[in-house]
Each structure stands twice: as C-alpha cells, then as structure tokens.
Design a protein around this motif. Structure first.
Motif, short mmCIF file in Angstrom:
data_model
loop_
_atom_site.label_atom_id
_atom_site.label_comp_id
_atom_site.label_asym_id
_atom_site.label_seq_id
_atom_site.Cartn_x
_atom_site.Cartn_y
_atom_site.Cartn_z
N LYS A 74 38.68 47.48 28.57
CA LYS A 74 39.73 46.55 28.15
C LYS A 74 41.12 47.13 28.41
CE LYS A 74 41.12 43.66 24.26
NZ LYS A 74 40.84 43.27 22.86
N TRP A 75 41.31 48.43 28.13
CA TRP A 75 42.62 49.03 28.32
C TRP A 75 43.04 48.99 29.79
CZ3 TRP A 75 43.40 53.00 31.68
CH2 TRP A 75 42.29 53.73 32.10
N GLN A 76 42.05 49.13 30.67
CA GLN A 76 42.35 49.10 32.10
C GLN A 76 42.75 47.69 32.55
OE1 GLN A 76 39.17 50.57 34.56
NE2 GLN A 76 40.40 50.55 36.42
N SER A 77 42.09 46.69 31.99
CA SER A 77 42.42 45.30 32.31
C SER A 77 43.84 44.96 31.86
CB SER A 77 41.42 44.35 31.64
OG SER A 77 40.11 44.57 32.13
N ILE A 78 44.19 45.43 30.66
CA ILE A 78 45.53 45.17 30.13
C ILE A 78 46.58 45.86 31.00
CG2 ILE A 78 47.09 45.57 28.19
CD1 ILE A 78 44.64 45.29 26.34
N LEU A 79 46.29 47.10 31.38
CA LEU A 79 47.22 47.86 32.22
C LEU A 79 47.41 47.19 33.57
CD1 LEU A 79 48.95 50.40 32.53
CD2 LEU A 79 46.92 51.58 33.41
N MET A 80 46.32 46.73 34.17
CA MET A 80 46.40 46.07 35.47
C MET A 80 47.17 44.76 35.37
SD MET A 80 45.10 47.96 37.76
CE MET A 80 44.99 46.75 39.08
N MET A 81 46.96 44.03 34.27
CA MET A 81 47.66 42.78 34.08
C MET A 81 49.17 43.02 33.96
SD MET A 81 47.23 39.91 31.06
CE MET A 81 45.51 39.67 31.47
N ALA A 82 49.54 44.06 33.18
CA ALA A 82 50.96 44.39 33.01
C ALA A 82 51.58 44.79 34.35
CB ALA A 82 51.11 45.52 32.00
N LEU A 83 50.84 45.55 35.14
CA LEU A 83 51.33 45.98 36.44
C LEU A 83 51.55 44.78 37.37
CD1 LEU A 83 52.04 48.23 38.42
CD2 LEU A 83 49.61 48.40 39.00
N ARG A 84 50.61 43.84 37.34
CA ARG A 84 50.74 42.66 38.18
C ARG A 84 51.95 41.83 37.78
NH1 ARG A 84 44.91 41.94 37.03
NH2 ARG A 84 43.74 42.97 38.70
N VAL A 96 54.70 42.91 36.41
CA VAL A 96 55.89 43.63 36.88
C VAL A 96 56.09 43.42 38.38
CG1 VAL A 96 56.90 45.91 37.25
CG2 VAL A 96 55.83 45.37 35.06
N LEU A 97 55.00 43.49 39.14
CA LEU A 97 55.07 43.32 40.59
C LEU A 97 55.51 41.91 40.96
CD1 LEU A 97 51.91 45.30 41.76
CD2 LEU A 97 54.31 45.96 42.03
N ILE A 98 55.01 40.91 40.23
CA ILE A 98 55.42 39.52 40.47
C ILE A 98 56.91 39.37 40.20
CG2 ILE A 98 55.24 37.16 39.59
CD1 ILE A 98 52.25 37.70 39.19
N GLY A 99 57.36 39.95 39.08
CA GLY A 99 58.79 39.88 38.73
C GLY A 99 59.65 40.53 39.80
N TRP A 100 59.24 41.72 40.25
CA TRP A 100 60.01 42.42 41.27
C TRP A 100 59.96 41.68 42.60
CZ3 TRP A 100 63.82 45.56 41.11
CH2 TRP A 100 63.98 46.42 40.02
N GLY A 101 58.83 41.07 42.90
CA GLY A 101 58.72 40.29 44.14
C GLY A 101 59.72 39.14 44.15
N ALA A 102 59.81 38.44 43.00
CA ALA A 102 60.77 37.33 42.89
C ALA A 102 62.20 37.83 42.98
CB ALA A 102 60.55 36.59 41.57
N VAL A 103 62.49 38.96 42.32
CA VAL A 103 63.84 39.53 42.33
C VAL A 103 64.25 39.92 43.75
CG1 VAL A 103 65.23 41.52 41.62
CG2 VAL A 103 63.85 40.30 39.93
N ILE A 104 63.34 40.58 44.47
CA ILE A 104 63.65 41.00 45.84
C ILE A 104 63.90 39.80 46.74
CG2 ILE A 104 62.68 42.12 47.88
CD1 ILE A 104 61.23 44.04 45.93
N PHE A 105 63.06 38.76 46.60
CA PHE A 105 63.24 37.55 47.42
C PHE A 105 64.60 36.91 47.13
CE2 PHE A 105 62.98 32.89 47.63
CZ PHE A 105 62.79 32.74 49.00
N VAL A 106 64.93 36.78 45.85
CA VAL A 106 66.20 36.15 45.47
C VAL A 106 67.38 37.00 45.95
CG1 VAL A 106 67.66 35.45 43.53
CG2 VAL A 106 65.21 34.96 43.50
N ALA A 107 67.25 38.33 45.83
CA ALA A 107 68.33 39.21 46.27
C ALA A 107 68.59 39.05 47.76
CB ALA A 107 67.98 40.66 45.94
N LEU A 108 67.52 39.00 48.56
CA LEU A 108 67.67 38.84 50.00
C LEU A 108 68.25 37.48 50.36
CD1 LEU A 108 64.33 40.46 51.23
CD2 LEU A 108 66.64 41.39 51.50
N ALA A 109 67.68 36.41 49.76
CA ALA A 109 68.14 35.06 50.06
C ALA A 109 69.59 34.85 49.63
CB ALA A 109 67.23 34.04 49.38
#
Length: 238
Positions: free
Chosen positions: A112-122, A124-137
C-alpha cells in the motif's frame, strides 16, 4: 480555488463523453470564461489582489488589455487548465489498463505504501508537465507579443475561445436528443458555480463596472446562464 474550478469544469465537460482533448478544452473554456469576470474585480479590490505592472486601471478593451488585464494572462489559463486535465485523463486511462493487467482482469499486487508513493509521484509529474507546457506556450506568446505589439495573444485567445465555444454548441446540437432537464442534479456543481459567479456579480456591481459598461454586464449574464444551464442538464448515457 483553481483546483476546485478545474474539477467542477471537468464535471460539466465530462457529461458529453467526448475525447480527452475535447473534454479538456471545454473545461478550460469554462474556467477562463469565469475568469473574464473574476480578474476584472480582483485587480480592483483592496488596492488590487494583484496588479499588472505598468498597466493603467481603466475599462478599455483593446488588443493590449481586457479592462486592464493583459491577454496573455487569459491565454495562459487557456493553456494551463486543458493541459492539466488532459494529462490527468490520460493518466487515468493508463491506471485502468494496468488494473486490468495480464491476469484476467486482476490488479497486480503491490504494498500500500508503494502505491501511495507512486500515486503522489504521478500527481507531481502531471503538475510539472502542465507547468512546463504552459511555460513554453506562454513564453512563445510573450516573445511574439514583443514583435507584434501584443496582437499575438489577443488574436490567439479570441480565436481559441470562439473555436471552443463553437465546439460546445456543435456538441449540444449533435447530442440534443440525449439532453434532458430532468433527473438528479449535481448539487455541489450547481452551488459552486452559483457561488463563484455570485461573487463576481456582487463585486462588479459594487465597483460600478456593470453600470459603466452595461454590455459587459449582459456578456457576464450570458456566461453565467450558459454555465448554469450546462450544470443543470443531464446527458443520457453519461
């Protein structure tokens, strides 16, 4: 607040069972349309919740500003919300596929702890992906603004906003046979948009902006009515 706005916009856009891109764009349109009211009030209350440096506070609407708000601000949100929602929807698809797995539809076991950690990481990555796209555009838009006297962001925003509105209207027309005013209502959705638009109406009225610009008041009323109608309708098969 912006997270709540995005979620409630997605709950409306998701009714029509369109592609992930269509759903994301409709969500972004709903958010930015509300922001055409909210920002006008926000920069004028309490000395300005925020200010655009070097921009006079007036009610002019031109290719430089929407009542003292730069167009790249709205264009940036029209990039940000759809990008975040699109990446989230794609991520949810991958989770569903993994859940089916290769074992007859059973999810692969994991601590369970690994699933929670992976979910949190995903997340964060989604948030950063959106931020990078918006920054470039937005960076590209700002560069083009610099060589076009800010016409780029103005024309890009208006074209995108109208195109997405056209897509919404075409979707409503094509699915008219599925749409009904009856059925169980999403109370959270209705209360949220009522409260948010209610705040905007009260703020803009108290600031005297509707009195000074009655056509803007009519435009705001149309946005409110359209958003509330989309909140109230039910789409069969959703």
């Amino acid at each position: 607040m912006w997270g709540g706005v995005a979620v409630c916009a997605l709950r409306i856009a998701g009714k029509f069972n369109g592609s992930h891109l269509t759903t994301a764009l409709i969500s972004g349109w709903l958010v930015v349309s509300m922001d055409l009211l909210l920002d006008v009030a926000a920069i004028r209350f309490s000395g300005g919740f925020w200010v655009w440096e070097g921009r006079p506070i007036n009610l002019d609407i031109n290719h430089h500003m929407w009542m003292s708000i730069i167009w790249v601000n709205f264009l940036g949100y029209l990039f940000e919300t759809p990008a975040l929602i699109y990446l989230t929807l794609r991520h949810e698809d991958r989770i569903k596929k993994k859940a089916l797995g290769a074992h007859g539809g059973e999810e692969t076991g994991r601590p369970k702890w690994q699933s929670i950690l992976m979910m949190a990481l995903r997340v964060v990555l989604i948030g950063w992906g959106a931020v990078i796209f918006v920054a470039l555009a937005s960076g590209i838009a700002l560069y083009l603004d610099g060589i076009s006297d800010e016409w780029t962001s103005f024309l890009a925003f208006v074209a995108l906003w109208l195109a997405i509105l056209g897509k919404i209207l075409m979707t409503l027309k094509s699915q008219a046979h599925k749409i009904s005013w009856r059925g169980k209502k999403d109370k959270v959705l209705i209360l949220f948009w009522m409260a948010l638009y209610g705040y905007c109406f009260l703020a803009l009225t108290s600031l005297g902006i509707f009195a000074a610009r009655p056509l803007y008041g009519l435009f705001a009323l149309c946005l409110w009515a359209f958003t509330m109608a989309l909140s109230l309708i039910q789409v069969k098969g959703e």
